[in-house]
Design an enzyme around this catalytic site. Structure first.
Site, PDB file in Angstrom:
ATOM      1  CG  ASP A 181      -7.559  10.469   5.034  1.00 36.63           C
ATOM      2  OD1 ASP A 181      -8.388  10.804   4.165  1.00 36.63           O
ATOM      3  OD2 ASP A 181      -6.427  10.042   4.756  1.00 36.63           O
TER       4      ASP A 181
ATOM      5  CB  SER B 182      -0.906  11.330   2.016  1.00 38.85           C
ATOM      6  OG  SER B 182      -2.175  11.190   1.423  1.00 38.85           O
TER       7      SER B 182
ATOM      8  N   GLY C  94       0.815  -1.209   0.000  1.00 39.00           N
ATOM      9  CA  GLY C  94       0.000   0.000   0.000  1.00 39.00           C
ATOM     10  C   GLY C  94       0.845   1.252   0.000  1.00 39.00           C
TER      11      GLY C  94
ATOM     12  CB  VAL D  54       1.725  -0.098   4.114  1.00 42.37           C
ATOM     13  CG1 VAL D  54       1.518  -1.223   5.123  1.00 42.37           C
ATOM     14  CG2 VAL D  54       1.171   1.213   4.652  1.00 42.37           C
TER      15      VAL D  54
END
Length: 884
Positions: A689, A563, A560, A567
């Site tokens: 978020d 911003s 992943g 990951v």
């Protein structure tokens, strides 16, 4: 007063009353006859709506009719969505008290009667809606006489002039902008006339509509030059005029439209679309004056010259399409520095020369990059590997050369990769096997050589094209390539050389084995004698351990990209545990603050629907640079984003998506997590978020909210009244999910998270992202679903992956005890509507009107109980641990 005078006054009053009665009866008779004439003009009324239109009842009692209280005259005629066919009767013009006329979503044909707009008739008409019909002909110029008209609609937008998607012809009547009392200058906000057959020139009177915000005239037969008077539209937000026959040049005064913007969710957007015309000349330098320009489409025209460098002033540009023109010169590096570009950069089918600027690496959020069919030369820049969000990369038919840079291994989410028709060489990189999202890989007509990989996408000849590379070998049989010859013929080694090589090999093997044994012994003794406090504790791993756990932060372990960091999947050598390691990009502004915020937010909170943080690492890398990372529990089923928009492929199984019950369970899980953060913590926490990529699924498909990098504590709020208060902060979340108020005052509140949750819930059951262009012009996801419910067509907006399940009432989900748990027909529609209503209530534009997250969760639990016929166990939040 004399008796004669009193008698005279009495007779006059009696006469006045009689005349008033006669006039009223005549007027009533006029309205009744007009309605009966309208009924007679209808050729189809399958729902028998007008069956009540007869003399047995007063016309004010007829279905679809609303009268005024004082005069008993028709003020509202509402016949929307009733499957009516036929034509519009001109007798509608006799309903002189009519204020609102709703005829949309039928199959009415014919023309719009000019009688409606004649002077003196329908002077009170404010709303005229005929959208979704089959009307033809021209708009009568007499409509300019409707002095009270505020809304003329044939689409889905209020307070607009909209005749979209009909078969209207003729020219655009200038009378709309000339009518003296039409109040267009202060009231009309949108002129939407796209997808018709309008011809002729755009009238210069268009410049009189000083309040106009949206102008849609695309997909017509308009011609001539764009009038200079368009510069007078100082409040214009959108100009969409593609697929017409406009000619001439783009007016240099276009730069005066500095208010050209579109307010969409929380961010100011701007849209200029003149694609598919015959516009010539150059792109004017004044385009750079539109500093908030958001989308610029000038594709399929006859533009020449270079791209003006002034375009770098358009710092909010997210989509730029200049394809299919005659533009030339080098691609300005300034374009590649527009890091705002996220949706599209299309410069294909032009005559650009030179190299692809190294600055292309700045486009880290770009999804589509198309530079095909130009004359670009040089190597593919290694910086292109920084464009990690690319889904389409098209460089075909250029003059590029050299090998594919290894840095492209980071672009793992690409779906279409086309580099055919160049002079590229070298071997085909093996890392392309790991590009699991690839749907098309075209490497044909180059100079590649060596063995073709056989794993990943190279297993399918329908996905990979490598024709026209004569030095390739191997690969699967369907590629029809020659076998690779690895052993070159030569003289056979003599016996003496064989003995020598064998002896040296044996000595090297013995030496290597002894060294390994010695190292193992030394390590064992060190572990036995060194105090554990002097080494890295297991819960505080060093950079070296994380580097090893991820194979050097290999792209193969990348799961992943966010911003502020990436990951990776890692396996810790201490206990063999699989973890997720988020490595922060500290060179990016705000990354360090995000690291601290996430540590603070996750340090003490405990809830079964929150991602658990294992530990953190603050160290230095091998180059002496600061290194920060967070280690989380690993979720094998990935994120909700992957399941909604990228059907999951399991080895040996067909791609799967979430079924109805699974989606509902995850929605309840997320609501439970938000309820915990907002109501069960000593200090309320705002996530800021919330979106599908930040919701992770475990082995049991239970949802867990993660990524608290933008989280904020509402520490200044009184616990008894924090519901209606806010805290200022300079973050905005993600476009489409962040609430409108964040874009205006940077105010963070728990109601903001509720808005994000509402959008996420709608996305889960429609399968559409909030920024999906398929929603239609001027619509966001909230309005898209809201209109569907108003028109009682919820099934039309449900995710296609759920459609068969809802229609047939079965599912293949293994966790369900019965294949008939999904209700059919009306009941399934009812439950779906209930879910949509929760999403709409949570995503209201006004924070105070939003549904509380606890109430939203309870409503969804009620839907689940109806679905599976069992109540939720008590103590829904009982497993939540202590919070700060």
């Amino acid at each position: 007063m004399a008796p004669k005078a009193k008698l005279l006054l009495f007779h006059l009053a009696l006469l006045h009353g009689l005349l008033h009665t006669l006039i009223s009866e005549a007027a009533n008779e006029t309205d009744a006859l007009a309605l009966l004439q309208l009924k007679a003009s209808l050729t189809g009324d399958p729902l028998q709506i007008t069956s009540s239109w007869n003399s047995s009842t007063h016309f004010c009692q007829w279905r679809g009719i609303l009268c005024g209280r004082k005069h008993q005259r028709v003020t509202v005629l509402n016949l929307q969505s009733l499957q009516l066919s036929g034509t519009l009767s001109p007798y509608i013009g006799n309903l002189t008290f009519l204020r609102r006329l709703y005829l949309f979503n039928n199959t009415l044909a014919g023309t719009i009667p000019s009688e409606i707009g004649r002077i003196g008739s329908l002077s009170n008409l404010r709303i005229f809606s005929v959208r979704r019909n089959s009307l033809a002909g021209a708009i009568p110029p007499s409509y300019g006489n409707l002095s009270s008209l505020r809304e003329f609609r044939a689409g889905s937008n209020d307070f607009s002039f909209d005749v979209a998607s009909n078969r209207l012809t003729g020219s655009i009547p200038g009378s709309f902008s000339n009518a003296s009392n039409l109040e267009l200058a202060t009231n009309f906000q949108a002129l939407i006339m796209d997808h018709n057959n309008f011809g002729g020139r755009l009238p210069v009177d268009i410049g009189n509509l000083s309040a106009l915000q949206i102008l849609y005239i695309s997909e017509n037969k308009l011609s001539g030059e764009l009038p200079l008077e368009i510069q007078n539209l100082n409040n214009l937000q959108r100009l969409v005029a593609f697929d017409n026959g406009f000619s001439g040049t783009i007016p240099s005064t276009i730069g005066k439209l500095q208010n050209l913007e579109e307010l969409d969710n929380i961010r100011t957007l701007e849209w200029l679309d003149l694609a598919s015309n015959s516009i010539s000349g150059s792109v004017p330098q004044s385009i750079g004056n539109l500093t908030r320009l958001n989308r610029l489409r000038l594709a399929r025209n006859q533009l020449q010259g270079e791209i003006p460098a002034a375009i770098e002033n358009c710092k909010d540009l997210i989509a730029l399409d200049l394809s299919d023109n005659n533009l030339s010169g080098v691609i300005p590096p300034q374009i590649m520095r527009l890091s705002s570009l996220s949706l599209l950069l299309n410069l294909s089918h032009n005559q650009f020369t030179g190299i692809l600027p190294y600055e292309v690496g700045s486009l880290t959020n770009l999804e589509t990059l198309d530079l095909s069919h130009n004359m670009l030369s040089g190597n593919i820049p290694g910086s292109l590997g920084s464009c990690v969000r690319l889904e389409l990369l098209n460089l075909q038919n250029n003059l590029m050369q050299g090998a594919i840079p290894s840095s492209l291994s980071s672009v793992r989410g690409v779906r279409i990769l086309d580099i055919s028709g160049n002079n590229l060489s070298g071997q085909i990189p093996k890392f392309l096997e790991d590009f699991t999202q690839l749907q098309l890989l075209n490497m044909s007509s180059n100079n590649f050589e060596g063995q073709v990989p056989e794993g990943g996408v190279f297993k399918s000849a329908s996905v990979v094209s490598i024709t026209g590379n004569n030095k390739l070998c191997g690969g699967i049989a369907e590629l029809h390539l020659p076998a690779c010859q690895f052993n070159q013929p030569g003289r056979r080694l003599s016996r003496k050389w064989k003995i020598l090589i064998s002896t040296i090999s044996s000595l090297l093997f013995v030496s290597f084995t002894a060294t390994c044994l010695l190292l193992c012994l030394m390590r064992k003794r060190r572990k036995e004698h060194v105090d554990s406090s002097t080494s890295d504790p297991p819960l505080q791993p060093s950079y070296q351990r994380l580097h090893k756990a991820t194979n050097g932060f290999s792209s193969a372990n990348l799961i992943g990209i966010g911003s502020f960091g990436s990951v990776y999947k890692g396996v810790m050598d201490e206990n063999g545990a699989t973890v997720a390691i988020k490595v922060f990009k500290l060179e990016r502004r705000g990354a360090s603050k995000s690291f601290i915020a996430e540590c603070e937010a996750l340090r003490n909170i405990r809830h079964r629907n929150l991602v658990k943080i294992v530990t953190a690492c603050s160290s230095v890398d091998y180059h002496g640079n600061d290194f920060k990372a967070l280690i989380y529990e690993f979720f094998a089923n990935g994120s909700l984003e992957e399941w909604l928009h990228h059907p999951v492929q399991r080895t040996g199984h067909l791609p799967r998506s979430l079924d109805f019950l699974q989606r509902l369970n995850v929605a309840i899980d997320v609501a439970s997590a938000l309820d915990y953060l907002q109501h069960q913590c000593q200090t309320p926490i705002v996530h800021c978020d919330l979106k599908p990529s930040n919701v992770l699924l475990d082995d049991d498909m239970t949802g867990h909210v993660g990524d608290f990098g933008l989280a904020r504590f509402l520490s200044s709020l009184d616990k008894r009244s924090f519901e209606g208060r806010t805290s200022s902060v300079g973050v905005r979340g993600t476009v489409g999910y962040a609430p409108p108020e964040y874009g205006m005052g940077n105010l963070v509140s728990i109601q903001g998270d509720v808005y994000s949750y509402g959008i996420l819930l709608l996305e889960m059951f429609t399968g559409r992202r909030p920024t999906d262009e398929s929603l239609g012009a001027g619509l966001n996801l909230h309005n898209f679903v809201q209109f569907a419910l108003l028109e009682k067509s919820a099934a039309k907006v449900v995710d296609q992956a759920l459609f068969d399940e809802l229609l047939l009432g079965v599912t293949s989900h293994a966790s369900t005890s019965s294949s008939e748990y999904i209700p059919k027909s009306e009941k399934s529609e009812e439950l779906l509507i209930s879910i949509f209503e929760v999403g709409l209530a949570c995503s209201s534009d006004i924070p105070q009107e939003r549904l509380g997250i606890r109430e939203a969760a309870l409503k969804l639990v009620s839907v689940r109980n109806k679905l599976v016929g069992s109540a939720l166990p008590e103590g829904e939040s009982a497993k939540a641990g202590p919070c700060m």
